[in-house]
Motif scaffolding. Structure first.
Motif, PDB file in Angstrom:
ATOM      1  N   ALA A 185      23.557 -52.117 -16.118  1.00 60.75           N
ATOM      2  CA  ALA A 185      24.972 -51.771 -15.954  1.00 60.75           C
ATOM      3  C   ALA A 185      25.352 -51.976 -14.480  1.00 60.75           C
ATOM      4  O   ALA A 185      25.166 -53.068 -13.948  1.00 60.75           O
ATOM      5  CB  ALA A 185      25.240 -50.365 -16.455  1.00 60.75           C
ATOM      6  N   ASP A 186      25.829 -50.932 -13.802  1.00 59.28           N
ATOM      7  CA  ASP A 186      26.250 -51.069 -12.397  1.00 59.28           C
ATOM      8  C   ASP A 186      25.149 -50.717 -11.402  1.00 59.28           C
ATOM      9  O   ASP A 186      25.365 -50.780 -10.192  1.00 59.28           O
ATOM     10  CB  ASP A 186      27.474 -50.178 -12.121  1.00 59.28           C
ATOM     11  N   GLN A 217      23.600 -42.483 -22.892  1.00 63.62           N
ATOM     12  CA  GLN A 217      24.620 -43.487 -22.573  1.00 63.62           C
ATOM     13  C   GLN A 217      23.990 -44.765 -22.024  1.00 63.62           C
ATOM     14  O   GLN A 217      24.443 -45.865 -22.301  1.00 63.62           O
ATOM     15  CB  GLN A 217      25.605 -42.910 -21.550  1.00 63.62           C
ATOM     16  N   ILE A 218      22.906 -44.615 -21.245  1.00 63.08           N
ATOM     17  CA  ILE A 218      22.230 -45.771 -20.658  1.00 63.08           C
ATOM     18  C   ILE A 218      21.307 -46.431 -21.679  1.00 63.08           C
ATOM     19  O   ILE A 218      21.286 -47.654 -21.815  1.00 63.08           O
ATOM     20  CB  ILE A 218      21.420 -45.353 -19.413  1.00 63.08           C
ATOM     21  N   HIS A 228      25.583 -48.554 -27.018  1.00 64.70           N
ATOM     22  CA  HIS A 228      26.483 -48.619 -25.863  1.00 64.70           C
ATOM     23  C   HIS A 228      26.503 -50.012 -25.227  1.00 64.70           C
ATOM     24  O   HIS A 228      27.333 -50.300 -24.370  1.00 64.70           O
ATOM     25  CB  HIS A 228      26.102 -47.556 -24.828  1.00 64.70           C
ATOM     26  N   LYS A 229      25.535 -50.855 -25.616  1.00 61.14           N
ATOM     27  CA  LYS A 229      25.482 -52.263 -25.192  1.00 61.14           C
ATOM     28  C   LYS A 229      25.656 -52.446 -23.676  1.00 61.14           C
ATOM     29  O   LYS A 229      26.469 -53.221 -23.212  1.00 61.14           O
ATOM     30  CB  LYS A 229      26.532 -53.085 -25.952  1.00 61.14           C
ATOM     31  N   GLN A 230      24.856 -51.710 -22.902  1.00 58.69           N
ATOM     32  CA  GLN A 230      24.862 -51.874 -21.450  1.00 58.69           C
ATOM     33  C   GLN A 230      24.175 -53.186 -21.093  1.00 58.69           C
ATOM     34  O   GLN A 230      23.104 -53.500 -21.622  1.00 58.69           O
ATOM     35  CB  GLN A 230      24.101 -50.711 -20.787  1.00 58.69           C
ATOM     36  N   TRP A 231      24.755 -53.956 -20.199  1.00 62.36           N
ATOM     37  CA  TRP A 231      24.133 -55.209 -19.757  1.00 62.36           C
ATOM     38  C   TRP A 231      22.911 -54.912 -18.896  1.00 62.36           C
ATOM     39  O   TRP A 231      22.959 -54.055 -18.009  1.00 62.36           O
ATOM     40  CB  TRP A 231      25.119 -56.049 -18.956  1.00 62.36           C
ATOM     41  N   LYS A 232      21.827 -55.616 -19.151  1.00 59.98           N
ATOM     42  CA  LYS A 232      20.598 -55.533 -18.353  1.00 59.98           C
ATOM     43  C   LYS A 232      20.243 -56.948 -17.900  1.00 59.98           C
ATOM     44  O   LYS A 232      20.243 -57.872 -18.714  1.00 59.98           O
ATOM     45  CB  LYS A 232      19.449 -54.926 -19.175  1.00 59.98           C
ATOM     46  N   ARG A 286      22.410 -57.451 -23.873  1.00 57.98           N
ATOM     47  CA  ARG A 286      23.049 -56.163 -24.171  1.00 57.98           C
ATOM     48  C   ARG A 286      22.314 -55.413 -25.274  1.00 57.98           C
ATOM     49  O   ARG A 286      22.863 -54.488 -25.848  1.00 57.98           O
ATOM     50  CB  ARG A 286      24.500 -56.377 -24.605  1.00 57.98           C
TER      51      ARG A 286
END
Length: 197
Positions: free
Chosen positions: A162-163, A60-61, A66-70, A135
């Motif tokens: 992400a968070d 998921q990461i 999943h285009k997680q913001w970094k 992303r």
């Protein structure tokens, strides 16, 4: 529940636990059997690296779909101007195709730990800092993006995925957090076969 390790990867440390060439690895800083890195951070980059003991969470990461913001703090050679920010925000053309639009802004030099060895400085060429969020996860993407707008990267520090954020962690330090483990996606049942009349 799953566990996640937030690690501040120092400069010139590999994002893996072994190396045949004898370079510094995660094993020099962490004793974490059963944990795997969720994504990578280049040998010559610093900052946040996530490791987890849960395979679904790792995917998921790390998986680009999943285009997680970094988010990265980037010291570049040259002055970050409005044209460079606009180009990065729109997306730039690289050899492997255009990038997705990024979040970019000029920033004051951050209060970071000193790097060993220090970043080279040239009296005749100024340097400046920008914050860049992407992303995607292409190889050396941030460095290639800044080069594409005429701003070679001198120092690259990832501060957020992400968070999860680096916080007060110094180089080589880490903290462990409990997180909810992702559930398996529900499988769609195939439609029932119609009986022949």
């Amino acid at each position: 529940m799953a566990k996640i390790i937030l690690f501040n990867k120092p400069f010139r440390v590999l994002s893996q636990f072994t190396d045949a060439e004898g370079r510094d690895t995660l094993a020099d800083y962490l004793d974490a059997p059963g944990f795997r890195a969720a994504g990578r951070l280049d040998y010559d980059s610093e900052g946040l690296l996530l490791l987890t003991d849960n395979g679904r969470l790792q995917q998921q990461i790390a998986n680009p779909r999943h285009k997680q913001w970094k988010t990265y703090w980037v010291q570049v050679e040259g002055n970050v101007d409005a044209a460079a920010i606009a180009a990065l925000a729109k997306g730039v053309e690289l050899k492997d195709g255009p990038t997705l639009p990024a979040r970019a802004r000029r920033m004051d030099p951050p209060a970071l730990w000193p790097r060993t060895p220090p970043v080279r400085s040239r009296k005749t060429v100024p340097d400046s800092w920008l914050e860049l969020s992407i992303r995607e996860g292409r190889n050396r993407q941030v460095r290639r993006m800044t080069a594409a707008v005429g701003l070679p990267t001198l120092r690259l520090v990832r501060t957020r995925i992400a968070d999860w954020h680096l916080g007060e962690l110094g180089p080589g330090q880490y903290r462990i957090e409990d997180v909810a483990a992702p559930t398996a996606p529900r499988r769609r049942r195939p439609p029932p076969k119609r009986r022949k009349q």
